[in-house]
Design a protein around this motif. Structure first.
Motif, mmCIF file in Angstrom:
data_model
loop_
_atom_site.group_PDB
_atom_site.id
_atom_site.type_symbol
_atom_site.label_atom_id
_atom_site.label_comp_id
_atom_site.label_asym_id
_atom_site.label_seq_id
_atom_site.Cartn_x
_atom_site.Cartn_y
_atom_site.Cartn_z
ATOM 1 N N ALA A 253 100.312 -25.505 -28.608
ATOM 2 C CA ALA A 253 100.793 -25.531 -27.572
ATOM 3 C C ALA A 253 102.025 -24.905 -27.376
ATOM 4 N N LEU A 254 103.082 -25.290 -28.366
ATOM 5 C CA LEU A 254 104.508 -24.564 -28.556
ATOM 6 C C LEU A 254 104.415 -23.008 -28.917
ATOM 7 N N HIS A 255 103.339 -22.765 -29.847
ATOM 8 C CA HIS A 255 103.221 -21.490 -30.202
ATOM 9 C C HIS A 255 102.675 -20.356 -28.889
ATOM 10 N N GLU A 256 101.867 -21.089 -28.256
ATOM 11 C CA GLU A 256 101.474 -20.418 -27.194
ATOM 12 C C GLU A 256 102.394 -20.179 -26.105
ATOM 13 N N PHE A 257 103.197 -21.429 -25.998
ATOM 14 C CA PHE A 257 104.419 -21.403 -25.013
ATOM 15 C C PHE A 257 105.454 -20.321 -25.190
ATOM 16 N N GLY A 258 105.732 -20.275 -26.671
ATOM 17 C CA GLY A 258 106.857 -19.056 -27.072
ATOM 18 C C GLY A 258 106.266 -17.761 -27.014
ATOM 19 N N GLU A 259 104.822 -17.677 -26.874
ATOM 20 C CA GLU A 259 104.391 -15.993 -26.598
ATOM 21 C C GLU A 259 104.464 -15.839 -25.282
ATOM 22 N N ARG A 260 104.269 -16.974 -24.272
ATOM 23 C CA ARG A 260 104.310 -16.523 -22.943
ATOM 24 C C ARG A 260 105.774 -16.321 -22.576
ATOM 25 N N LEU A 261 106.796 -16.962 -23.033
ATOM 26 C CA LEU A 261 108.038 -16.849 -22.841
ATOM 27 C C LEU A 261 108.619 -15.505 -23.408
ATOM 28 N N GLY A 262 108.322 -15.036 -24.388
ATOM 29 C CA GLY A 262 108.576 -13.794 -24.947
ATOM 30 C C GLY A 262 108.227 -12.542 -24.119
ATOM 31 N N GLU A 263 106.710 -12.776 -23.607
ATOM 32 C CA GLU A 263 106.387 -11.780 -22.666
ATOM 33 C C GLU A 263 107.064 -11.700 -21.229
ATOM 34 N N TRP A 264 107.372 -13.033 -21.001
ATOM 35 C CA TRP A 264 108.150 -13.139 -19.869
ATOM 36 C C TRP A 264 109.624 -12.431 -19.867
ATOM 37 N N VAL A 265 110.138 -12.448 -21.033
ATOM 38 C CA VAL A 265 111.505 -12.117 -21.101
ATOM 39 C C VAL A 265 111.342 -10.370 -21.184
ATOM 40 N N SER A 266 110.301 -9.775 -21.895
ATOM 41 C CA SER A 266 109.967 -8.420 -22.062
ATOM 42 C C SER A 266 109.673 -7.851 -20.519
ATOM 43 N N THR A 267 109.229 -8.657 -19.752
ATOM 44 C CA THR A 267 108.759 -7.947 -18.565
ATOM 45 C C THR A 267 109.823 -8.168 -17.464
ATOM 46 N N ASN A 268 110.730 -9.045 -17.316
ATOM 47 C CA ASN A 268 111.661 -9.424 -16.574
ATOM 48 C C ASN A 268 113.028 -9.071 -16.458
ATOM 49 N N ILE A 269 113.320 -9.045 -18.149
ATOM 50 C CA ILE A 269 114.655 -8.710 -18.371
ATOM 51 C C ILE A 269 114.854 -7.113 -18.676
ATOM 52 N N PRO A 270 115.961 -6.667 -17.787
ATOM 53 C CA PRO A 270 116.036 -5.003 -17.974
ATOM 54 C C PRO A 270 116.392 -4.588 -19.270
ATOM 55 N N ASP A 271 116.082 -3.337 -19.717
ATOM 56 C CA ASP A 271 116.354 -2.705 -21.049
ATOM 57 C C ASP A 271 117.894 -2.987 -21.013
ATOM 58 N N GLY A 272 118.457 -3.021 -22.241
ATOM 59 C CA GLY A 272 120.018 -2.974 -22.268
ATOM 60 C C GLY A 272 120.520 -4.351 -22.251
ATOM 61 N N ILE A 273 120.122 -5.252 -21.854
ATOM 62 C CA ILE A 273 120.596 -6.556 -21.604
ATOM 63 C C ILE A 273 120.079 -7.663 -23.050
ATOM 64 N N GLU A 274 120.965 -8.043 -23.626
ATOM 65 C CA GLU A 274 120.786 -8.895 -24.921
ATOM 66 C C GLU A 274 120.194 -10.102 -24.345
ATOM 67 N N ALA A 275 118.898 -10.442 -24.660
ATOM 68 C CA ALA A 275 118.273 -11.602 -24.164
ATOM 69 C C ALA A 275 117.443 -12.346 -25.311
#
Length: 141
Positions: free
Chosen positions: A60-82
């Motif tokens: 569950a933690l592994h899957e949750f981490g993958e989903r959070l990484g995808e969210w960051v890639s999708t929602n945080i603009p390029d050039g922002i250190e996130a």
């Protein structure tokens, strides 16, 4: 402008970040760092945990981490250190612990429309506001 911001989100609820993310990006300084955290609640009682398989929590933690990484890639603009961070436990405790550990300048978080019993702020936002050692910017949802 803030140098480091902690942005708690609930991956299953876009209202937890649809207004707070733009505010966090506005507050973030040009060389700032955005720490995006999401908390996977624990089982609470030990008796509850016995109903799940041995590897359930790890998977569950592994899957949750993958989903959070995808969210960051999708929602945080390029050039922002996130940086995404998966936390595990009680939501408000984990947010407060992460803010301390990361030494953030401000926590930017959304708050749901209150019910009568938690009027003004949701229970997690209220606890974070009361106990955080840094500034907390609560964005009404």
């Amino acid at each position: 402008m803030a140098r480091t911001i902690l942005l708690p989100i609930d991956l299953s609820d876009p209202h937890s970040w649809d207004k707070s993310l733009p505010e966090a990006l506005t507050l973030l300084g040009p060389d700032g760092v955005l720490h995006v955290v999401s908390v996977l609640p624990d089982f609470g009682l030990a008796q509850v945990g016995t109903f799940f398989g041995r590897d359930f929590e790890k998977k569950a933690l592994h899957e949750f981490g993958e989903r959070l990484g995808e969210w960051v890639s999708t929602n945080i603009p390029d050039g922002i250190e996130a940086h995404p961070h998966v936390l595990h436990g009680t939501i408000y405790d984990e947010i407060l612990r992460a803010a301390e550990k990361l030494g953030v300048d401000v926590i930017v978080m959304g708050s749901h429309r209150p019910a009568l019993q938690d009027y003004l702020l949701g229970p997690n936002a209220a606890r974070v506001v009361r106990h955080a050692r840094c500034s907390v910017y609560v964005v009404r949802g």
